[in-house]
Design an enzyme around this catalytic site. Structure first.
Site, PDB file in Angstrom:
ATOM      1  N   ASN A  73     -16.547   0.803   4.262  1.00  0.00           N
ATOM      2  CA  ASN A  73     -15.108   1.039   4.319  1.00  0.00           C
ATOM      3  C   ASN A  73     -14.321  -0.263   4.204  1.00  0.00           C
ATOM      4  O   ASN A  73     -14.605  -1.240   4.888  1.00  0.00           O
ATOM      5  CB  ASN A  73     -14.738   1.760   5.618  1.00  0.00           C
ATOM      6  N   ARG A  81      -9.644   1.223  -5.444  1.00  0.00           N
ATOM      7  CA  ARG A  81      -8.980   1.293  -6.749  1.00  0.00           C
ATOM      8  C   ARG A  81      -9.338   0.088  -7.611  1.00  0.00           C
ATOM      9  O   ARG A  81      -9.568   0.213  -8.814  1.00  0.00           O
ATOM     10  CB  ARG A  81      -7.469   1.372  -6.570  1.00  0.00           C
ATOM     11  N   ARG A 131       4.306  18.946   0.901  1.00  0.00           N
ATOM     12  CA  ARG A 131       4.917  17.644   1.109  1.00  0.00           C
ATOM     13  C   ARG A 131       5.976  17.417   0.025  1.00  0.00           C
ATOM     14  O   ARG A 131       6.012  18.127  -0.976  1.00  0.00           O
ATOM     15  CB  ARG A 131       3.878  16.512   1.082  1.00  0.00           C
ATOM     16  N   GLU A 182       1.101  -0.699  -1.361  1.00  0.00           N
ATOM     17  CA  GLU A 182       0.368  -1.460  -2.380  1.00  0.00           C
ATOM     18  C   GLU A 182       0.569  -0.858  -3.775  1.00  0.00           C
ATOM     19  O   GLU A 182       0.612  -1.573  -4.773  1.00  0.00           O
ATOM     20  CB  GLU A 182      -1.127  -1.518  -2.025  1.00  0.00           C
ATOM     21  N   ASP A 183       0.711   0.471  -3.817  1.00  0.00           N
ATOM     22  CA  ASP A 183       0.927   1.107  -5.118  1.00  0.00           C
ATOM     23  C   ASP A 183       2.313   0.801  -5.669  1.00  0.00           C
ATOM     24  O   ASP A 183       2.493   0.676  -6.884  1.00  0.00           O
ATOM     25  CB  ASP A 183       0.692   2.617  -5.035  1.00  0.00           C
ATOM     26  N   ARG A 211      -1.851  16.698   3.447  1.00  0.00           N
ATOM     27  CA  ARG A 211      -2.985  17.024   4.305  1.00  0.00           C
ATOM     28  C   ARG A 211      -2.490  17.506   5.659  1.00  0.00           C
ATOM     29  O   ARG A 211      -1.500  17.005   6.190  1.00  0.00           O
ATOM     30  CB  ARG A 211      -3.883  15.801   4.480  1.00  0.00           C
TER      31      ARG A 211
END
Length: 409
Positions: A73, A81, A131, A182-183, A211
Site C-alpha cells: 500500500n 496511477r 453522489r 492530486e488529480d 461508496r
C-alpha cells in the site's frame, strides 16, 4: 510477432475495491472498441479484501490485454496511477477508478473524438451515482476548446482521455506527496499544456459511484491536506499563466472549490484553535494570489468570506459564515437609479468593520436577479463618449467634453 500498439491504455488503481470492482471491470469488458485496441494496466495497492485476486481472474478471461501489478500500500491514489502510467503503451491513457464504471461506448467515442479533432485531452460526460458530479461543462459537444474558453476547470478529476505523448513530453505524473487534490494538479497542468481539449457532452462516458462504506478517498483526510492542494494548484496556475484576466479566472478554481469550503458552515463546528489554524494556513495563499481581479469573479457572499479570510478577521468571518449557514438572502440595495446593486451581507457599511463597498457590489450576472436592476450605467456612458471622441478625432473636428449626466446617489 509484432504486437500492434493499442489505441488506449486503461489504468486502474485499486485499493479495497470490492464489490465495486466487479461492475467496474464489467464496464471495461463491455466496451464496443475492438479489444485488440485496448490494454488494461491494473495496480492493486495492497488490498486485503480480494481485490488483487479478482483482478487476476479478470486478466485470465478478458478479451483485451491485461497486466496486473500487486504492490504494498502506497497510502494514496497517486502511486498506483503513476505505476500504471509508466507501463502504458497506448496512444491514449484513461484513468478509471476501481469503484466507478465506464459508460457504454465511452472509449470508442473518446478515441474517435481525439483522432478527429487532433486534441490532447478529451472529457466525456460524467454522471453521479449516489453522489454529485460536475455539470456546467456539458452544455454541448465541442471538438476543440481550451481551459480559458470553457468551464472545464470545474472538472479536474483524472477520469479523462489523455494523449500519452503529451504526458511523456512534459513528464506529467501525479504528485505522490498529495493525498487529496492530486488529480486536480495533474489535470490542470494537462489542460494548460494541451494542444486543444475536446468535450463529449451528448453521451455519458463515466459514472462516478458514491461508496456507502465511507472509504471513498475524497471523503477522507485532514483539512490541512486541502490547503496543500489549493496552494499547489494556485502556484501551478501562476507559474504557467501570465498575470491578467486569464490567470484571474483560473484562480477562481482553487479559491472557491478547494479553499472556500474550509470557511463554510463546517467552520462553525471547528474549535477556536482550528479556526485560527485554518486562517494561518490560508494566509500564504491569499497573500500571493487573492487579487481584485479574482474577487470580481466571485459571488458577493463568497467574495465577502474570502476578503475576511485574506484580512485574517476571525470574528467578522464567523459572522459571515453564520449568515451563509442560515441560507438567508441578503437584502439588496439599488443605487445609481438601479445601475448598482449592493447585497447587504453582515457588516455592510459598518464603519467599525471598514469593509469596502466594492466587496458587496454584485456583478451583472448576480445583479440581474433583482427587480429594478438596470444593466449598463456609468461604463456604458463612458464607452459611448469614447466612441464619439474617436469619431471626431478621425474626422479632424474639435472634441468638446459632454456635460455629465446626473445620477442618483
Amino acid at each position: 510477432m509484432t504486437v500492434a500498439q493499442p489505441d488506449v491504455t486503461v489504468v486502474i488503481g485499486a485499493y479495497e475495491a470490492m464489490p465495486y470492482l466487479v461492475e467496474c471491470l464489467a464496464s471495461v469488458e463491455a466496451q464496443t472498441i475492438d479489444p485488440e485496441r485496448v490494454e488494461v494496466v491494473a495496480v492493486d495497492d495492497g488490498s486485503t479484501d480480494g481485490t488483487g485476486e479478482y483482478l487476476e481472474e479478470f486478466a485470465d478471461r478478458a478479451p483485451m490485454r491485461v497486466t496486473v501489478i500487486r504492490q504494498a500500500n502506497s497510502g494514496g491514489p497517486s502511486g498506483p496511477r503513476n505505476v500504471g502510467l509508466d507501463k502504458a503503451a497506448g496512444r491514449y491513457v484513461f484513468f478509471l477508478d476501481a469503484d466507478d464504471r465506464l459508460g457504454p461506448e465511452a472509449l470508442e467515442r473518446m478515441v474517435v473524438m481525439a483522432d478527429r479533432a487532433g486534441t490532447d485531452v478529451v472529457l466525456g460526460r460524467i454522471e453521479g451515482v449516489n453522489r454529485g458530479a460536475p455539470k456546467s461543462m456539458w452544455g454541448r459537444t465541442v471538438e476543440r476548446t481550451d481551459v480559458h474558453s470553457s468551464n472545464i476547470m470545474f472538472t479536474l478529476s483524472a477520469q479523462k482521455l489523455f494523449r500519452r505523448a503529451l504526458l511523456d513530453r512534459h513528464g506529467l505524473r501525479f504528485d505522490e506527496s498529495l493525498y487529496t487534490g492530486e488529480d486536480a494538479l495533474f489535470t490542470m497542468e494537462a489542460y494548460l499544456r494541451a494542444d486543444g481539449v475536446s468535450v463529449v457532452a451528448d453521451h455519458t462516458c463515466y459514472y462516478l459511484v458514491g461508496r456507502d462504506d465511507g472509504k471513498h478517498v475524497t471523503k477522507s483526510g485532514s483539512y490541512t491536506l486541502r490547503f496543500d492542494s489549493a496552494r499547489l494548484l494556485a502556484r501551478l496556475i501562476a507559474d504557467l499563466v501570465p498575470g491578467g484576466p486569464q490567470r484571474d479566472r483560473l484562480m477562481v478554481r482553487p479559491f472557491t472549490v478547494t479553499l472556500l469550503p474550509q470557511f463554510g458552515p463546517r467552520f462553525l463546528k471547528d474549535s477556536e484553535q482550528v479556526r485560527r489554524h485554518k486562517l494561518e494556513l490560508a494566509k500564504p495563499l491569499t497573500d500571493a494570489h487573492w487579487t481584485e481581479g479574482v474577487a470580481r469573479h466571485l459571488k458577493v457572499e463568497e467574495r465577502l468570506r474570502m476578503h475576511l479570510v485574506a484580512q485574517q478577521r476571525l470574528e467578522l468571518l464567523t459572522d459571515a459564515v453564520k449568515f451563509t449557514a442560515s441560507k438567508k438572502q441578503a437584502p439588496a440595495l439599488l443605487e445609481r437609479r438601479g445601475r448598482r446593486v449592493y447585497l447587504a451581507y453582515p457588516h455592510f457599511r459598518d464603519r467599525a468593520a471598514g469593509i469596502p463597498d466594492s466587496v458587496y457590489l454584485a456583478a451583472p450576472r448576480e445583479a440581474r436577479a433583482f427587480p429594478g436592476y438596470r444593466e449598463g450605467g456609468t461604463n456604458t456612458v463612458l464607452r459611448r463618449a469614447a466612441r464619439r471622441a474617436r469619431r471626431l478625432l478621425a474626422s479632424g473636428e474639435e472634441v468638446t467634453p459632454e456635460a455629465p449626466t446626473a445620477t442618483a446617489a
